[in-house]
Design a protein around this motif. Structure first.
Motif, PDB file in Angstrom:
ATOM      1  N   ALA A  91      13.125 -20.480 -14.910  1.00  0.00           N
ATOM      2  CA  ALA A  91      12.160 -19.534 -14.336  1.00  0.00           C
ATOM      3  C   ALA A  91      11.813 -18.480 -15.381  1.00  0.00           C
ATOM      4  O   ALA A  91      12.652 -18.092 -16.192  1.00  0.00           O
ATOM      5  CB  ALA A  91      12.724 -18.873 -13.082  1.00  0.00           C
ATOM      6  N   ASN A  92      10.578 -18.035 -15.304  1.00  0.00           N
ATOM      7  CA  ASN A  92      10.070 -17.046 -16.247  1.00  0.00           C
ATOM      8  C   ASN A  92       9.448 -15.900 -15.451  1.00  0.00           C
ATOM      9  O   ASN A  92       8.594 -16.134 -14.599  1.00  0.00           O
ATOM     10  CB  ASN A  92       9.039 -17.710 -17.164  1.00  0.00           C
ATOM     11  CG  ASN A  92       8.214 -16.720 -17.951  1.00  0.00           C
ATOM     12  OD1 ASN A  92       6.998 -16.787 -17.944  1.00  0.00           O
ATOM     13  ND2 ASN A  92       8.864 -15.801 -18.627  1.00  0.00           N
ATOM     14  N   ARG A  93       9.884 -14.649 -15.716  1.00  0.00           N
ATOM     15  CA  ARG A  93       9.352 -13.487 -14.996  1.00  0.00           C
ATOM     16  C   ARG A  93       8.468 -12.669 -15.924  1.00  0.00           C
ATOM     17  O   ARG A  93       8.885 -12.287 -17.014  1.00  0.00           O
ATOM     18  CB  ARG A  93      10.490 -12.634 -14.442  1.00  0.00           C
ATOM     19  CG  ARG A  93      10.017 -11.484 -13.537  1.00  0.00           C
ATOM     20  CD  ARG A  93      11.212 -10.783 -12.912  1.00  0.00           C
ATOM     21  NE  ARG A  93      12.002 -11.687 -12.093  1.00  0.00           N
ATOM     22  CZ  ARG A  93      13.138 -11.332 -11.475  1.00  0.00           C
ATOM     23  NH1 ARG A  93      13.600 -10.095 -11.612  1.00  0.00           N
ATOM     24  NH2 ARG A  93      13.797 -12.209 -10.747  1.00  0.00           N
ATOM     25  N   ASN A  94       7.240 -12.379 -15.457  1.00  0.00           N
ATOM     26  CA  ASN A  94       6.252 -11.679 -16.271  1.00  0.00           C
ATOM     27  C   ASN A  94       5.712 -10.472 -15.526  1.00  0.00           C
ATOM     28  O   ASN A  94       5.356 -10.557 -14.347  1.00  0.00           O
ATOM     29  CB  ASN A  94       5.074 -12.609 -16.600  1.00  0.00           C
ATOM     30  CG  ASN A  94       5.526 -13.928 -17.180  1.00  0.00           C
ATOM     31  OD1 ASN A  94       5.801 -14.038 -18.359  1.00  0.00           O
ATOM     32  ND2 ASN A  94       5.612 -14.955 -16.329  1.00  0.00           N
ATOM     33  N   PHE A  95       5.614  -9.323 -16.213  1.00  0.00           N
ATOM     34  CA  PHE A  95       4.993  -8.140 -15.629  1.00  0.00           C
ATOM     35  C   PHE A  95       3.503  -8.388 -15.396  1.00  0.00           C
ATOM     36  O   PHE A  95       2.790  -8.889 -16.277  1.00  0.00           O
ATOM     37  CB  PHE A  95       5.129  -6.944 -16.569  1.00  0.00           C
ATOM     38  CG  PHE A  95       6.496  -6.330 -16.603  1.00  0.00           C
ATOM     39  CD1 PHE A  95       6.887  -5.416 -15.635  1.00  0.00           C
ATOM     40  CD2 PHE A  95       7.391  -6.659 -17.617  1.00  0.00           C
ATOM     41  CE1 PHE A  95       8.155  -4.832 -15.669  1.00  0.00           C
ATOM     42  CE2 PHE A  95       8.649  -6.078 -17.665  1.00  0.00           C
ATOM     43  CZ  PHE A  95       9.035  -5.166 -16.693  1.00  0.00           C
ATOM     44  N   LEU A  96       3.025  -8.006 -14.201  1.00  0.00           N
ATOM     45  CA  LEU A  96       1.591  -7.985 -13.904  1.00  0.00           C
ATOM     46  C   LEU A  96       1.089  -6.581 -13.607  1.00  0.00           C
ATOM     47  O   LEU A  96      -0.077  -6.272 -13.866  1.00  0.00           O
ATOM     48  CB  LEU A  96       1.273  -8.897 -12.711  1.00  0.00           C
ATOM     49  CG  LEU A  96       1.463 -10.399 -12.900  1.00  0.00           C
ATOM     50  CD1 LEU A  96       1.078 -11.123 -11.616  1.00  0.00           C
ATOM     51  CD2 LEU A  96       0.634 -10.925 -14.065  1.00  0.00           C
ATOM     52  N   TYR A  97       1.961  -5.749 -13.042  1.00  0.00           N
ATOM     53  CA  TYR A  97       1.575  -4.389 -12.651  1.00  0.00           C
ATOM     54  C   TYR A  97       2.771  -3.472 -12.880  1.00  0.00           C
ATOM     55  O   TYR A  97       3.865  -3.723 -12.369  1.00  0.00           O
ATOM     56  CB  TYR A  97       1.160  -4.355 -11.180  1.00  0.00           C
ATOM     57  CG  TYR A  97       0.631  -3.024 -10.702  1.00  0.00           C
ATOM     58  CD1 TYR A  97      -0.687  -2.649 -10.942  1.00  0.00           C
ATOM     59  CD2 TYR A  97       1.457  -2.141 -10.003  1.00  0.00           C
ATOM     60  CE1 TYR A  97      -1.173  -1.422 -10.499  1.00  0.00           C
ATOM     61  CE2 TYR A  97       0.982  -0.918  -9.554  1.00  0.00           C
ATOM     62  CZ  TYR A  97      -0.335  -0.567  -9.809  1.00  0.00           C
ATOM     63  OH  TYR A  97      -0.817   0.643  -9.366  1.00  0.00           O
ATOM     64  N   GLU A  98       2.569  -2.410 -13.664  1.00  0.00           N
ATOM     65  CA  GLU A  98       3.656  -1.505 -14.002  1.00  0.00           C
ATOM     66  C   GLU A  98       3.085  -0.126 -14.319  1.00  0.00           C
ATOM     67  O   GLU A  98       2.055  -0.016 -14.978  1.00  0.00           O
ATOM     68  CB  GLU A  98       4.439  -2.040 -15.207  1.00  0.00           C
ATOM     69  CG  GLU A  98       5.661  -1.229 -15.572  1.00  0.00           C
ATOM     70  CD  GLU A  98       6.326  -1.730 -16.839  1.00  0.00           C
ATOM     71  OE1 GLU A  98       7.530  -1.473 -17.006  1.00  0.00           O
ATOM     72  OE2 GLU A  98       5.646  -2.372 -17.662  1.00  0.00           O
ATOM     73  N   ASN A  99       3.766   0.910 -13.831  1.00  0.00           N
ATOM     74  CA  ASN A  99       3.340   2.292 -14.081  1.00  0.00           C
ATOM     75  C   ASN A  99       1.881   2.520 -13.680  1.00  0.00           C
ATOM     76  O   ASN A  99       1.099   3.121 -14.412  1.00  0.00           O
ATOM     77  CB  ASN A  99       3.544   2.663 -15.558  1.00  0.00           C
ATOM     78  CG  ASN A  99       4.992   2.602 -15.975  1.00  0.00           C
ATOM     79  OD1 ASN A  99       5.881   2.950 -15.198  1.00  0.00           O
ATOM     80  ND2 ASN A  99       5.246   2.136 -17.187  1.00  0.00           N
ATOM     81  N   GLU A 100       1.529   1.971 -12.503  1.00  0.00           N
ATOM     82  CA  GLU A 100       0.187   2.124 -11.923  1.00  0.00           C
ATOM     83  C   GLU A 100      -0.907   1.561 -12.825  1.00  0.00           C
ATOM     84  O   GLU A 100      -2.030   2.060 -12.852  1.00  0.00           O
ATOM     85  CB  GLU A 100      -0.087   3.599 -11.604  1.00  0.00           C
ATOM     86  CG  GLU A 100       0.934   4.195 -10.635  1.00  0.00           C
ATOM     87  CD  GLU A 100       0.582   5.618 -10.234  1.00  0.00           C
ATOM     88  OE1 GLU A 100      -0.618   5.892 -10.022  1.00  0.00           O
ATOM     89  OE2 GLU A 100       1.498   6.450 -10.139  1.00  0.00           O
TER      90      GLU A 100
ATOM     91  N   VAL B 212       0.835  -1.204   0.000  1.00  0.00           N
ATOM     92  CA  VAL B 212       0.000   0.000   0.000  1.00  0.00           C
ATOM     93  C   VAL B 212       0.871   1.255   0.000  1.00  0.00           C
ATOM     94  O   VAL B 212       0.651   2.187  -0.771  1.00  0.00           O
ATOM     95  CB  VAL B 212      -0.943  -0.002   1.220  1.00  0.00           C
ATOM     96  CG1 VAL B 212      -1.625   1.336   1.366  1.00  0.00           C
ATOM     97  CG2 VAL B 212      -1.985  -1.101   1.063  1.00  0.00           C
ATOM     98  N   LYS B 213       1.916   1.264   0.838  1.00  0.00           N
ATOM     99  CA  LYS B 213       2.768   2.446   0.934  1.00  0.00           C
ATOM    100  C   LYS B 213       3.544   2.684  -0.347  1.00  0.00           C
ATOM    101  O   LYS B 213       3.828   3.821  -0.706  1.00  0.00           O
ATOM    102  CB  LYS B 213       3.745   2.290   2.106  1.00  0.00           C
ATOM    103  CG  LYS B 213       3.079   2.364   3.475  1.00  0.00           C
ATOM    104  CD  LYS B 213       4.093   2.185   4.573  1.00  0.00           C
ATOM    105  CE  LYS B 213       3.428   2.223   5.952  1.00  0.00           C
ATOM    106  NZ  LYS B 213       4.411   2.017   7.040  1.00  0.00           N
ATOM    107  N   GLY B 214       3.912   1.595  -1.048  1.00  0.00           N
ATOM    108  CA  GLY B 214       4.759   1.757  -2.208  1.00  0.00           C
ATOM    109  C   GLY B 214       4.036   1.664  -3.523  1.00  0.00           C
ATOM    110  O   GLY B 214       4.666   1.505  -4.554  1.00  0.00           O
ATOM    111  N   GLN B 215       2.689   1.776  -3.534  1.00  0.00           N
ATOM    112  CA  GLN B 215       1.960   1.517  -4.766  1.00  0.00           C
ATOM    113  C   GLN B 215       2.239   2.556  -5.850  1.00  0.00           C
ATOM    114  O   GLN B 215       2.110   2.262  -7.035  1.00  0.00           O
ATOM    115  CB  GLN B 215       0.464   1.447  -4.483  1.00  0.00           C
ATOM    116  CG  GLN B 215      -0.145   2.722  -3.933  1.00  0.00           C
ATOM    117  CD  GLN B 215      -1.615   2.535  -3.591  1.00  0.00           C
ATOM    118  OE1 GLN B 215      -2.236   1.592  -4.037  1.00  0.00           O
ATOM    119  NE2 GLN B 215      -2.154   3.424  -2.783  1.00  0.00           N
TER     120      GLN B 215
END
Length: 228
Positions: A54-63, A23-26
């Motif tokens: 391992a595979n890394r995928n964006f879920l949330y970026e730039n709000e 919450v603080k860092g959203q």
């Protein structure tokens, strides 16, 4: 009874911490989903290998919510048990990035564990060299971890267990200021028949936390591991 309350307090504290941090860092938060598959097998009684992808995928970026691939990791570790509760390991990883330079990484590791009661504690020390065409970064890491069964004092097949860890990292490179990161991880897992383990959990990272604007990162972790 005491162990029951210790476990519940640890789990509740972790959930509250993750919620507070996110919450603080959203406003400066990035979210990923990282699935992983690993295979362990013994070469000798005290020597073993580990291979993982391992595979890394964006879920949330730039709000905003999104979904796109960031990277793909191929990793190998060779581990030697030097005592019942101590081991050393060497690792190599190649990381394919979607939109930046690929990375070759070497790892040297020392790990020690002790289990006074039902909870097992672990201390892991790592030195790493992260190599790209333009830069070599040296990273030094210390991780404190614990794991314990969530049902009773002993873990039986099919029953859940908890794994939690705290890690501090220092990264140094030529012409760059030192960077300090912290990582908090909490996962629940199940040990199944045939040497299979499944885990799901969350990881929070605060990167470059001594800067004026540290970066907050939250991971959804899912993994499967087979021991041969």
């Amino acid at each position: 009874m005491i162990m029951y309350f210790i476990k519940r307090i640890l789990l509740v504290s972790l959930v509250l911490l993750m919620t507070s941090v996110s919450v603080k860092g959203q406003e400066n938060l990035t979210g990923y989903w990282q699935p992983q598959f690993a295979v362990n097998y013994k070469v000798a009684s005290a020597y073993s290998h580990n291979f993982s992808i391992a595979n890394r995928n964006f879920l949330y970026e730039n709000e905003d919510f999104t979904f796109r691939v960031k990277q793909l990791d191929f990793t190998h570790f060779s581990k030697l048990e030097i005592k019942d509760n101590q081991s050393i390991a060497l690792g190599v990883m190649y990381r394919f990035y979607n939109s930046r330079e690929n990375e070759l990484r070497f790892t040297q590791q020392y790990n020690v564990t002790h289990k006074p009661f039902a909870i097992r504690f672990g201390h892991r020390f790592r030195a790493q060299q992260r190599i790209t065409n333009s830069l070599t970064t040296h990273r030094f890491r210390y991780r404190f971890a614990m794991d314990f069964p969530l049902m009773g004092e002993k873990l039986d097949l099919g029953e859940p267990y908890f794994v939690g860890s705290f890690e501090n990292l220092l990264s140094v490179a030529k012409q760059n200021s030192p960077e300090y990161d912290i990582r908090l991880v909490g996962q629940v897992g199940w040990e199944l028949h045939g040497g299979m383990k499944l885990q799901i959990g969350v990881e929070y990272r605060m990167e470059d936390y001594t800067s004026n604007v540290p970066e907050h990162i939250l991971f959804l972790l899912t993994s499967a591991q087979i021991s041969l």
